[in-house]
Design an enzyme around this catalytic site. Sequence first.
Site, PDB file in Angstrom:
ATOM      1  N   ARG A   1      -0.627  -5.310  12.084  1.00  0.00           N
ATOM      2  CA  ARG A   1      -1.446  -4.623  13.086  1.00  0.00           C
ATOM      3  C   ARG A   1      -1.807  -5.501  14.271  1.00  0.00           C
ATOM      4  O   ARG A   1      -1.846  -5.050  15.413  1.00  0.00           O
ATOM      5  CB  ARG A   1      -2.722  -4.068  12.448  1.00  0.00           C
ATOM      6  CG  ARG A   1      -2.421  -2.843  11.627  1.00  0.00           C
ATOM      7  CD  ARG A   1      -3.642  -2.040  11.338  1.00  0.00           C
ATOM      8  NE  ARG A   1      -3.272  -0.843  10.589  1.00  0.00           N
ATOM      9  CZ  ARG A   1      -4.139   0.011  10.059  1.00  0.00           C
ATOM     10  NH1 ARG A   1      -5.434  -0.212  10.189  1.00  0.00           N
ATOM     11  NH2 ARG A   1      -3.710   1.067   9.419  1.00  0.00           N
TER      12      ARG A   1
ATOM     13  N   SER B   1     -11.422  -5.730   8.618  1.00  0.00           N
ATOM     14  CA  SER B   1     -12.463  -5.031   7.888  1.00  0.00           C
ATOM     15  C   SER B   1     -13.304  -6.062   7.154  1.00  0.00           C
ATOM     16  O   SER B   1     -12.806  -6.795   6.317  1.00  0.00           O
ATOM     17  CB  SER B   1     -11.819  -4.055   6.915  1.00  0.00           C
ATOM     18  OG  SER B   1     -12.805  -3.294   6.297  1.00  0.00           O
TER      19      SER B   1
ATOM     20  N   GLU C   1      -8.266  -0.112  14.053  1.00  0.00           N
ATOM     21  CA  GLU C   1      -8.778  -1.112  13.111  1.00  0.00           C
ATOM     22  C   GLU C   1      -7.751  -2.212  12.840  1.00  0.00           C
ATOM     23  O   GLU C   1      -6.610  -1.937  12.469  1.00  0.00           O
ATOM     24  CB  GLU C   1      -9.142  -0.410  11.799  1.00  0.00           C
ATOM     25  CG  GLU C   1      -9.601  -1.370  10.726  1.00  0.00           C
ATOM     26  CD  GLU C   1      -9.731  -0.686   9.364  1.00  0.00           C
ATOM     27  OE1 GLU C   1      -9.973   0.533   9.324  1.00  0.00           O
ATOM     28  OE2 GLU C   1      -9.566  -1.394   8.361  1.00  0.00           O
TER      29      GLU C   1
ATOM     30  N   ARG D   1       1.063   1.264  10.270  1.00  0.00           N
ATOM     31  CA  ARG D   1       0.817   1.696   8.892  1.00  0.00           C
ATOM     32  C   ARG D   1       2.114   1.530   8.114  1.00  0.00           C
ATOM     33  O   ARG D   1       3.069   2.287   8.289  1.00  0.00           O
ATOM     34  CB  ARG D   1       0.361   3.161   8.869  1.00  0.00           C
ATOM     35  CG  ARG D   1      -0.172   3.636   7.532  1.00  0.00           C
ATOM     36  CD  ARG D   1      -0.655   5.080   7.604  1.00  0.00           C
ATOM     37  NE  ARG D   1      -1.749   5.261   8.562  1.00  0.00           N
ATOM     38  CZ  ARG D   1      -3.034   5.041   8.283  1.00  0.00           C
ATOM     39  NH1 ARG D   1      -3.390   4.656   7.089  1.00  0.00           N
ATOM     40  NH2 ARG D   1      -3.943   5.211   9.204  1.00  0.00           N
TER      41      ARG D   1
ATOM     42  N   ARG E   1       0.837  -1.198   0.000  1.00  0.00           N
ATOM     43  CA  ARG E   1       0.000   0.000   0.000  1.00  0.00           C
ATOM     44  C   ARG E   1       0.874   1.250   0.000  1.00  0.00           C
ATOM     45  O   ARG E   1       1.773   1.377   0.823  1.00  0.00           O
ATOM     46  CB  ARG E   1      -0.924  -0.014   1.230  1.00  0.00           C
ATOM     47  CG  ARG E   1      -1.779  -1.273   1.213  1.00  0.00           C
ATOM     48  CD  ARG E   1      -2.899  -1.261   2.208  1.00  0.00           C
ATOM     49  NE  ARG E   1      -3.660  -2.502   2.058  1.00  0.00           N
ATOM     50  CZ  ARG E   1      -4.730  -2.823   2.767  1.00  0.00           C
ATOM     51  NH1 ARG E   1      -5.173  -1.984   3.678  1.00  0.00           N
ATOM     52  NH2 ARG E   1      -5.359  -3.944   2.562  1.00  0.00           N
TER      53      ARG E   1
END
Length: 424
Positions: free
Chosen positions: A388, A350, A347, A273, A258
């Site tokens: 994460r 998802s 988060e 991140r 990403r």
Amino acid sequence: MLDIKFIRENKDIVQEGAKKKRIDIDIDKLITLDDERLKILKEVEDIRGEVNRVSNDIGRNQDQALKIQLIEEMRVVKEDLKGKEEKLKLAIEEWQKLMIQVPNVPDISVPDGVDDEQNQEVRNWGDKKVFDFTPKDHVAIVEDLDLADFGRGAKVSGFRGYFMKNDGALLFFALWQYFLDYFVAQGYTPMLVPSLVRKETLFGTGYLPQGEEDLYKTQDGDYLAGTAEVAMMSYYSGEILEKESLPKKFIAFSPCFRREAGSHGKDVKGIIRVHEFFKLEQIILAEASHENSARLHEEITAHVEHLMQELILPYRVVVNCGGDLGLGQVKKYDIEAWMPSQNKYRETHSSSYFHDFQTRRLNIKYRDDEGKLRYVHSLNNTACATSRLPAAILENYQRADGTIEIPLVLRKYMGGKEFIKKIN
RNA sequence: GGAGACGUGGCUGAGUGGUUGAAGGCACCGGUUUCGAAAACCGGCAUUGGGGAAACCUAAUCGUGAGUUCAAAUCUCACCGUCUCCGCCA
């Protein structure tokens, strides 16, 4: 992509849905374009019909003079056709441009809101641990215990680069294996899928054209996918599936890339991140029934909740508001793990469903009981995103002496070890 | 990177310019036969768009996109993909 028939018949619902998603699109304009498209299509088809008829006559006719005369006539008709076909092509292009921008309609239960600030907590689980010391954030933990190396990560990989090492690396492997075992036992098919994918796969899953800037692109025009969903969903593209084989459930592993364009200031340290991580993803292809999709959506969410509970990680489930939904999503839950250092939930998962939005683009169908071809429904949810999830574990399981207690369920995947300590 | 072969319906496989949306076979569905089944025999069986209450009519689709032609699965070009051989690498 939605069905134009559905859009025409449910104009107001689609327009309202877009509004709820905070997407600016003019459905009336789309329908006007569609009227225009159909009008020109009719004209073109009428002329083609005439050409077909006369051409057949020419083929069958023996009279040379008549043949020559008919061929001359058709030549003129074809000139007219060329112009109309050009007009049709332009009309279709303009129509399509708008069509791919039409968002899927959010479920009635999706709350109104602009962005993730307005997501609503559905439930929470677990007691937020009370520390009798000041808990460290995961960055300090991994640095103190030598579980990751960010300095050399940046040297080698650039901004947001990282190496996992020692028990930090083993923790990743332990989580993958633990999650994999669970999902395989649940009947999911384990898959290792490509991250290097062709453009079409990203169109099909709805990441393009809107998400171009978040994707890495190769000099050959291929892309690095941000999730295994992309390759896994494209696996059956262009195919017709057996109804009896549905639902198909996959647990797919892949590296994820990403660019994180537009979030340069956020989470600049650590492994929350990053540009590159690994993920196990649940992907389901199911028959085209809203009730079934909604039920499976709860199911893939429940799987993750079960595992979070086994890991004894406090979490909450939020239902995403309209403005925080992707183009194709009907409804989405985020599962957020408690991060003691930030004193908030972050988060980690998802979970969403799409109806036939993705499969219409990817052309994945099945034959229903009446023998009619229908697009399958698709759903996906994160299973285990490393980095994460390990970040949440490290923070929640830290102890006053700086060591980390290893969650009970993971110990057998880490050689029976109970604690992560600094290796000298 | 070089050379060659190929891409047709759910599958298999014919088809090199003129009622070919596409022979044959398999699979599938209906029927005859049978106590029942198998076999055999008869019939049916692509998708999408448009029109129509329906029967049905119509257009498009033989990897994708352009082109030639009155007419393209069939000829030309580009692209995508698959296979084989050589090279390179592991």
